[in-house]
Design an enzyme around this catalytic site. Structure first.
Site, PDB file in Angstrom:
ATOM      1  N   LYS A  10      48.820  19.770  98.611  1.00 58.26           N
ATOM      2  CA  LYS A  10      49.056  18.651  99.701  1.00 58.26           C
ATOM      3  C   LYS A  10      50.350  19.259 100.452  1.00 58.26           C
ATOM      4  O   LYS A  10      51.154  19.964 100.341  1.00 58.26           O
ATOM      5  CB  LYS A  10      49.458  17.441  98.979  1.00 58.26           C
ATOM      6  CG  LYS A  10      50.826  17.237  98.150  1.00 58.26           C
ATOM      7  CD  LYS A  10      51.990  17.237  98.478  1.00 58.26           C
ATOM      8  CE  LYS A  10      53.033  17.037  97.719  1.00 58.26           C
ATOM      9  NZ  LYS A  10      54.535  17.339  98.347  1.00 58.26           N
ATOM     10  N   PRO A  95      51.829  28.517  96.655  1.00 61.08           N
ATOM     11  CA  PRO A  95      53.352  28.946  96.350  1.00 61.08           C
ATOM     12  C   PRO A  95      53.898  28.004  95.429  1.00 61.08           C
ATOM     13  O   PRO A  95      53.613  26.882  95.406  1.00 61.08           O
ATOM     14  CB  PRO A  95      53.791  28.844  97.748  1.00 61.08           C
ATOM     15  CG  PRO A  95      52.661  28.887  98.817  1.00 61.08           C
ATOM     16  CD  PRO A  95      51.627  28.320  98.170  1.00 61.08           C
ATOM     17  N   ALA A  98      57.432  24.791  96.097  1.00 59.88           N
ATOM     18  CA  ALA A  98      57.459  24.842  97.491  1.00 59.88           C
ATOM     19  C   ALA A  98      57.227  23.494  97.966  1.00 59.88           C
ATOM     20  O   ALA A  98      57.294  23.407  99.259  1.00 59.88           O
ATOM     21  CB  ALA A  98      56.478  26.001  98.023  1.00 59.88           C
ATOM     22  N   GLY A  99      57.039  22.570  97.406  1.00 61.48           N
ATOM     23  CA  GLY A  99      56.857  21.029  97.929  1.00 61.48           C
ATOM     24  C   GLY A  99      55.445  21.089  98.315  1.00 61.48           C
ATOM     25  O   GLY A  99      55.067  20.005  99.003  1.00 61.48           O
ATOM     26  N   GLY A 103      51.813  22.460  90.694  1.00 57.25           N
ATOM     27  CA  GLY A 103      51.512  22.121  89.374  1.00 57.25           C
ATOM     28  C   GLY A 103      50.826  20.671  89.188  1.00 57.25           C
ATOM     29  O   GLY A 103      49.967  20.744  88.507  1.00 57.25           O
ATOM     30  N   SER A 104      51.255  19.878  90.005  1.00 54.30           N
ATOM     31  CA  SER A 104      50.403  18.529  90.083  1.00 54.30           C
ATOM     32  C   SER A 104      48.952  18.643  90.306  1.00 54.30           C
ATOM     33  O   SER A 104      48.200  17.908  89.560  1.00 54.30           O
ATOM     34  CB  SER A 104      50.974  17.525  90.957  1.00 54.30           C
ATOM     35  OG  SER A 104      52.395  17.504  90.946  1.00 54.30           O
ATOM     36  N   THR A 105      48.604  19.741  91.279  1.00 55.47           N
ATOM     37  CA  THR A 105      47.155  19.863  91.449  1.00 55.47           C
ATOM     38  C   THR A 105      46.396  20.572  90.142  1.00 55.47           C
ATOM     39  O   THR A 105      45.246  20.154  90.122  1.00 55.47           O
ATOM     40  CB  THR A 105      47.062  20.214  92.806  1.00 55.47           C
ATOM     41  OG1 THR A 105      45.682  20.035  92.994  1.00 55.47           O
ATOM     42  CG2 THR A 105      47.085  21.700  92.950  1.00 55.47           C
ATOM     43  N   ASP A 136      53.300  13.070  91.725  1.00 56.00           N
ATOM     44  CA  ASP A 136      52.209  13.450  92.746  1.00 56.00           C
ATOM     45  C   ASP A 136      50.934  13.584  91.935  1.00 56.00           C
ATOM     46  O   ASP A 136      49.940  13.981  92.663  1.00 56.00           O
ATOM     47  CB  ASP A 136      52.572  14.977  93.032  1.00 56.00           C
ATOM     48  CG  ASP A 136      53.565  14.807  94.174  1.00 56.00           C
ATOM     49  OD1 ASP A 136      54.378  13.729  94.586  1.00 56.00           O
ATOM     50  OD2 ASP A 136      54.253  15.760  94.451  1.00 56.00           O
TER      51      ASP A 136
END
Ligand code: ATP
Length: 289
Positions: A10, A95, A98-99, A103-105, A136
């Site tokens: 995202k 990456p 990186a914001g 991980g969340s996805t 997230d």
């Protein structure tokens, strides 16, 4: 049984902190957008062995510290699944730190993958499960274009971002989200003063509703830039370069340090990618999804 799930990254088109609560939690207001840069998560059920994780990127923990492992554990216990073993493999393209919610996805993909195998949870139950894993993760489950507030499970749909070309650039400057919040607390005096008008989400929402990419890009905002750019000079430089190379606008995503540029003109994006890519900076060409 085998399933393979795409786990897209995202970007935040808009991100501001409204206030800090007494319990230390920051109430944020954000517009998140799924993009076509993705990890791939493969899940295979096994007859024994518990949950096993492997990942193509060796810097990511391949044990119970991996958020995908936690997601599997959460699903199995929340829905009382009879599962003796799982092999999860993450092909990592997003990456790290990186914001971009890498991980969340992956965690959301594990929930979706396990639910396609075991069919135990409704969408609402999956969102509840996702919220326990991280703020997230609920968005990564539902995807698209959403206004998110507070802890992330409060999501409102907005019309999709108009099609465009997005360059996501990562120079490997990794940022701890906790550090970035601490730095913003210092700059903004713990958000104890009345909120000054830093930004206005309305313009972006109007742009999305009217299908105007120009109105969307001209209302992009991320409060984290002011905390993170002094620490990450390469990110700041990348933003300046994207703008000089013809991006309609460019901004850091989340707590950084990845920076994205939005281009109406795909040719300009392709040229910018060639100009930006070097041994230190990775550039990913993608689209809203
Ligand atoms: P966000 O945008 O949600 O703040 P991020 O993109 O900044 O997240 P991540 O890439 O999700 O950050 O990684 C944050 C930390 O989580 C890293 O220290 C990483 O080692 C750890 N981690 C655990 N599991 C994973 C995973 N499956 N993918 C990426 N990082 C993971």
């Amino acid at each position: 049984m085998n399933v393979k799930i795409s786990a897209p990254a995202k970007i935040n088109l808009y991100l501001d902190i409204l206030w800090k609560r007494k319990d230390g939690f920051h109430n944020i207001q954000s517009i998140m957008q799924t993009v076509s840069l993705s990890d791939t998560v493969s899940i295979r059920t096994e007859s024994e062995g518990g949950i096993r994780i492997t990942c193509s990127n060796p810097i990511i923990p391949q044990d119970e510290r991996n958020i995908a492992w936690k997601a599997a554990k959460e699903y199995i216990s929340a829905f009382d699944v009879d599962c003796k073993g799982l092999s999860i493999y993450i092909e990592k393209n997003i990456p790290v730190c990186a914001g971009l919610a890498g991980g969340s996805t992956d965690a959301a993909a594990v929930l979706l993958g396990l639910n396609s195998i075991y069919e135990k949870a409704s969408v609402i139950e999956l969102i509840d499960c996702a919220a326990k894993l991280g703020s997230d993760v609920p968005f990564c489950l539902v995807k698209g274009t959403k206004i998110t507030q507070q802890k992330g499970e409060d999501m409102t749909s907005v019309p999709p971002m108009p099609d465009c070309t997005i360059l996501i650039c990562s120079s490997g400057e990794s940022v701890s989200t906790a550090w970035a919040y601490g730095e913003l607390d210092r700059i903004h005096n713990d958000f104890s003063d009345r909120r000054e008008m830093r930004s206005n989400i309305r313009g972006m929402i109007d742009g999305l509703k009217g299908g105007s990419l120009n109105e969307v890009t001209s209302n992009m905002y991320n409060i984290f830039e002011e905390a993170v750019f002094p620490l990450c000079p390469k990110a700041k430089e990348t933003k300046e370069k994207l703008l000089a190379l013809g991006a309609d606008n460019a901004m850091m995503s989340g707590s950084g340090s990845a920076v994205f540029g939005i281009f109406t003109d795909k040719e300009a994006a392709l040229k910018a990618r060639s100009a930006l890519e070097n041994s230190e900076r990775k550039v990913f060409l993608c689209r809203p999804q």
